[in-house]
Design a protein around this motif. Sequence first.
Motif, PDB file in Angstrom:
ATOM      1  N   THR A  80     -13.834  -3.929  -6.316  1.00  0.00           N
ATOM      2  CA  THR A  80     -14.738  -4.954  -5.799  1.00  0.00           C
ATOM      3  C   THR A  80     -14.013  -5.829  -4.796  1.00  0.00           C
ATOM      4  O   THR A  80     -14.570  -6.224  -3.762  1.00  0.00           O
ATOM      5  CB  THR A  80     -15.296  -5.813  -6.949  1.00  0.00           C
ATOM      6  N   GLY A  81     -12.750  -6.135  -5.083  1.00  0.00           N
ATOM      7  CA  GLY A  81     -11.956  -6.926  -4.153  1.00  0.00           C
ATOM      8  C   GLY A  81     -11.773  -6.242  -2.814  1.00  0.00           C
ATOM      9  O   GLY A  81     -11.886  -6.876  -1.753  1.00  0.00           O
ATOM     10  N   TYR A  82     -11.516  -4.938  -2.841  1.00  0.00           N
ATOM     11  CA  TYR A  82     -11.384  -4.194  -1.588  1.00  0.00           C
ATOM     12  C   TYR A  82     -12.696  -4.224  -0.798  1.00  0.00           C
ATOM     13  O   TYR A  82     -12.694  -4.302   0.441  1.00  0.00           O
ATOM     14  CB  TYR A  82     -10.982  -2.755  -1.871  1.00  0.00           C
ATOM     15  N   ALA A  83     -13.819  -4.162  -1.510  1.00  0.00           N
ATOM     16  CA  ALA A  83     -15.117  -4.239  -0.837  1.00  0.00           C
ATOM     17  C   ALA A  83     -15.292  -5.594  -0.167  1.00  0.00           C
ATOM     18  O   ALA A  83     -15.767  -5.686   0.969  1.00  0.00           O
ATOM     19  CB  ALA A  83     -16.237  -3.984  -1.837  1.00  0.00           C
ATOM     20  N   ALA A  84     -14.914  -6.663  -0.862  1.00  0.00           N
ATOM     21  CA  ALA A  84     -15.014  -8.000  -0.282  1.00  0.00           C
ATOM     22  C   ALA A  84     -14.103  -8.136   0.934  1.00  0.00           C
ATOM     23  O   ALA A  84     -14.469  -8.759   1.942  1.00  0.00           O
ATOM     24  CB  ALA A  84     -14.661  -9.053  -1.333  1.00  0.00           C
ATOM     25  N   LEU A  85     -12.921  -7.549   0.856  1.00  0.00           N
ATOM     26  CA  LEU A  85     -12.001  -7.587   1.998  1.00  0.00           C
ATOM     27  C   LEU A  85     -12.585  -6.856   3.198  1.00  0.00           C
ATOM     28  O   LEU A  85     -12.426  -7.291   4.340  1.00  0.00           O
ATOM     29  CB  LEU A  85     -10.660  -6.974   1.614  1.00  0.00           C
ATOM     30  N   ALA A  86     -13.266  -5.745   2.954  1.00  0.00           N
ATOM     31  CA  ALA A  86     -13.900  -5.013   4.049  1.00  0.00           C
ATOM     32  C   ALA A  86     -14.973  -5.856   4.716  1.00  0.00           C
ATOM     33  O   ALA A  86     -15.098  -5.883   5.948  1.00  0.00           O
ATOM     34  CB  ALA A  86     -14.501  -3.705   3.533  1.00  0.00           C
ATOM     35  N   ALA A  87     -15.752  -6.558   3.897  1.00  0.00           N
ATOM     36  CA  ALA A  87     -16.783  -7.440   4.458  1.00  0.00           C
ATOM     37  C   ALA A  87     -16.157  -8.558   5.270  1.00  0.00           C
ATOM     38  O   ALA A  87     -16.639  -8.901   6.360  1.00  0.00           O
ATOM     39  CB  ALA A  87     -17.639  -8.016   3.335  1.00  0.00           C
ATOM     40  N   ALA A  88     -15.076  -9.143   4.764  1.00  0.00           N
ATOM     41  CA  ALA A  88     -14.420 -10.244   5.466  1.00  0.00           C
ATOM     42  C   ALA A  88     -13.809  -9.775   6.778  1.00  0.00           C
ATOM     43  O   ALA A  88     -13.865 -10.482   7.795  1.00  0.00           O
ATOM     44  CB  ALA A  88     -13.345 -10.859   4.572  1.00  0.00           C
ATOM     45  N   ALA A 128     -14.898 -11.199  10.382  1.00  0.00           N
ATOM     46  CA  ALA A 128     -13.919 -11.790  11.294  1.00  0.00           C
ATOM     47  C   ALA A 128     -13.960 -11.133  12.665  1.00  0.00           C
ATOM     48  O   ALA A 128     -13.600 -11.757  13.680  1.00  0.00           O
ATOM     49  CB  ALA A 128     -12.519 -11.666  10.701  1.00  0.00           C
ATOM     50  N   ALA A 129     -14.418  -9.883  12.712  1.00  0.00           N
ATOM     51  CA  ALA A 129     -14.515  -9.167  13.981  1.00  0.00           C
ATOM     52  C   ALA A 129     -15.856  -9.392  14.677  1.00  0.00           C
ATOM     53  O   ALA A 129     -16.129  -8.779  15.709  1.00  0.00           O
ATOM     54  CB  ALA A 129     -14.303  -7.671  13.754  1.00  0.00           C
ATOM     55  N   GLY A 130     -16.694 -10.256  14.088  1.00  0.00           N
ATOM     56  CA  GLY A 130     -17.956 -10.603  14.717  1.00  0.00           C
ATOM     57  C   GLY A 130     -19.163  -9.851  14.204  1.00  0.00           C
ATOM     58  O   GLY A 130     -20.240  -9.920  14.806  1.00  0.00           O
ATOM     59  N   ALA A 131     -19.026  -9.147  13.072  1.00  0.00           N
ATOM     60  CA  ALA A 131     -20.157  -8.390  12.541  1.00  0.00           C
ATOM     61  C   ALA A 131     -21.247  -9.327  12.028  1.00  0.00           C
ATOM     62  O   ALA A 131     -20.985 -10.467  11.633  1.00  0.00           O
ATOM     63  CB  ALA A 131     -19.692  -7.483  11.401  1.00  0.00           C
ATOM     64  N   THR A 132     -22.458  -8.827  12.005  1.00  0.00           N
ATOM     65  CA  THR A 132     -23.555  -9.563  11.379  1.00  0.00           C
ATOM     66  C   THR A 132     -23.413  -9.465   9.869  1.00  0.00           C
ATOM     67  O   THR A 132     -22.611  -8.668   9.343  1.00  0.00           O
ATOM     68  CB  THR A 132     -24.910  -8.957  11.780  1.00  0.00           C
ATOM     69  N   ALA A 133     -24.210 -10.254   9.159  1.00  0.00           N
ATOM     70  CA  ALA A 133     -24.174 -10.196   7.698  1.00  0.00           C
ATOM     71  C   ALA A 133     -24.543  -8.801   7.208  1.00  0.00           C
ATOM     72  O   ALA A 133     -23.920  -8.269   6.279  1.00  0.00           O
ATOM     73  CB  ALA A 133     -25.114 -11.245   7.110  1.00  0.00           C
ATOM     74  N   ALA A 134     -25.536  -8.195   7.821  1.00  0.00           N
ATOM     75  CA  ALA A 134     -25.951  -6.853   7.419  1.00  0.00           C
ATOM     76  C   ALA A 134     -24.826  -5.848   7.636  1.00  0.00           C
ATOM     77  O   ALA A 134     -24.583  -4.964   6.795  1.00  0.00           O
ATOM     78  CB  ALA A 134     -27.193  -6.430   8.184  1.00  0.00           C
ATOM     79  N   GLU A 135     -24.117  -5.977   8.750  1.00  0.00           N
ATOM     80  CA  GLU A 135     -23.020  -5.058   9.035  1.00  0.00           C
ATOM     81  C   GLU A 135     -21.852  -5.285   8.087  1.00  0.00           C
ATOM     82  O   GLU A 135     -21.211  -4.325   7.627  1.00  0.00           O
ATOM     83  CB  GLU A 135     -22.565  -5.238  10.485  1.00  0.00           C
ATOM     84  N   ALA A 136     -21.561  -6.550   7.764  1.00  0.00           N
ATOM     85  CA  ALA A 136     -20.480  -6.854   6.827  1.00  0.00           C
ATOM     86  C   ALA A 136     -20.814  -6.336   5.436  1.00  0.00           C
ATOM     87  O   ALA A 136     -19.951  -5.792   4.727  1.00  0.00           O
ATOM     88  CB  ALA A 136     -20.221  -8.358   6.788  1.00  0.00           C
ATOM     89  N   ALA A 137     -22.064  -6.490   5.008  1.00  0.00           N
ATOM     90  CA  ALA A 137     -22.492  -5.979   3.705  1.00  0.00           C
ATOM     91  C   ALA A 137     -22.384  -4.458   3.663  1.00  0.00           C
ATOM     92  O   ALA A 137     -21.960  -3.878   2.655  1.00  0.00           O
ATOM     93  CB  ALA A 137     -23.920  -6.422   3.411  1.00  0.00           C
ATOM     94  N   ALA A 138     -22.749  -3.809   4.766  1.00  0.00           N
ATOM     95  CA  ALA A 138     -22.648  -2.352   4.827  1.00  0.00           C
ATOM     96  C   ALA A 138     -21.193  -1.900   4.726  1.00  0.00           C
ATOM     97  O   ALA A 138     -20.889  -0.894   4.060  1.00  0.00           O
ATOM     98  CB  ALA A 138     -23.270  -1.836   6.123  1.00  0.00           C
ATOM     99  N   ALA A 139     -20.288  -2.651   5.343  1.00  0.00           N
ATOM    100  CA  ALA A 139     -18.864  -2.323   5.257  1.00  0.00           C
ATOM    101  C   ALA A 139     -18.371  -2.445   3.822  1.00  0.00           C
ATOM    102  O   ALA A 139     -17.568  -1.628   3.347  1.00  0.00           O
ATOM    103  CB  ALA A 139     -18.056  -3.243   6.177  1.00  0.00           C
ATOM    104  N   ALA A 140     -18.846  -3.463   3.113  1.00  0.00           N
ATOM    105  CA  ALA A 140     -18.463  -3.649   1.716  1.00  0.00           C
ATOM    106  C   ALA A 140     -18.956  -2.490   0.862  1.00  0.00           C
ATOM    107  O   ALA A 140     -18.208  -1.931   0.042  1.00  0.00           O
ATOM    108  CB  ALA A 140     -19.023  -4.973   1.184  1.00  0.00           C
ATOM    109  N   ARG A 141     -20.209  -2.115   1.046  1.00  0.00           N
ATOM    110  CA  ARG A 141     -20.770  -1.014   0.247  1.00  0.00           C
ATOM    111  C   ARG A 141     -20.052   0.296   0.530  1.00  0.00           C
ATOM    112  O   ARG A 141     -19.778   1.086  -0.387  1.00  0.00           O
ATOM    113  CB  ARG A 141     -22.267  -0.863   0.540  1.00  0.00           C
ATOM    114  N   GLU A 142     -19.732   0.530   1.802  1.00  0.00           N
ATOM    115  CA  GLU A 142     -19.072   1.781   2.183  1.00  0.00           C
ATOM    116  C   GLU A 142     -17.685   1.880   1.554  1.00  0.00           C
ATOM    117  O   GLU A 142     -17.311   2.925   1.012  1.00  0.00           O
ATOM    118  CB  GLU A 142     -18.971   1.869   3.701  1.00  0.00           C
TER     119      GLU A 142
END
Length: 285
Positions: free
Chosen positions: A124-132, A136-150
């Motif tokens: 779960t921590g790695y997922a949160a780090l992916a979202a962060a 930080a790179a300018g992603a939208t919330a939807a894109e950050a959430a998708a990065a976390a899920r992936e």
Amino acid sequence: MPSVVVVTDSTASLPPEVAEARGIVVVPLQVVIGADSYDEDSEEASPERVAAALKEFRPVSTSRPAPEVFREVYARLAAEGADAIVSVHISGDMSGTFESAQVAARGGPVPVTCVDSRQVGVATGYAALAAAQAAAAGATAAEAAAAARERAAACSSYFYVDTLEYLRRGGRIGAAAALLGGALAVKPLLTIEGGVVSSLERVRTSARALARLGELAVAAAGDEQVDVCVAHLANPDRAAALADTLGERLADQLGGREVWCAEIGAVLGAHVGPGMIAVCVAPAG
């Protein structure tokens, strides 16, 4: 503050300095020892105290943060300038934390996207780090959430426990229940599958369990660049030995990154019991 802020919970097992550096806000779960309740990030709820209480057969349980706790965090972040929030949490089948976050997200001052990682612990921590990292790179919330899920979906988590008794007591045993009965004397190797604890195999000794954890981690890494974490409860020497072994065997895949090795938090510790060792392999972030 970035326009999209990431929130997670204390079961994500992120080192405080890492969470702070990435701007991730951590909401603690509660540990109940006897009649007293403590935030997981407090001194009173240290992994050592939980391990001692379990060994002494004192009652230990856990509870999720109330929706109001999340509501206050979301409101504070909005007041500090967040335009959107991505809230990444432990599997909803293992804890009500995700549900609390969902309830708090309704009607908040800024949009909140809640992510059920379907994982436990540092996955779960790695997922949160992916979202962060995405935020930080300018992603939208939807894109950050998708990065976390992936990233969460790509994590492999394996662990063994000295006994299934603590998982049984807490009702967190899931598909691993098939190992109960006369099998409590073995060293069960478990994984997280479909958001719940699932059985892999059984071995007779701790040494064999450690060796298999190493083999499983190496196989999960393959030839890809990965991050690796070894976690334990009251078993530091064996955890350190496994971390050293994986650091050597996966040197190419780690690309100079260290294998994290740490004691798990009190909440997860309450459910797995002293002696547990886990390894998580995640695609490099």
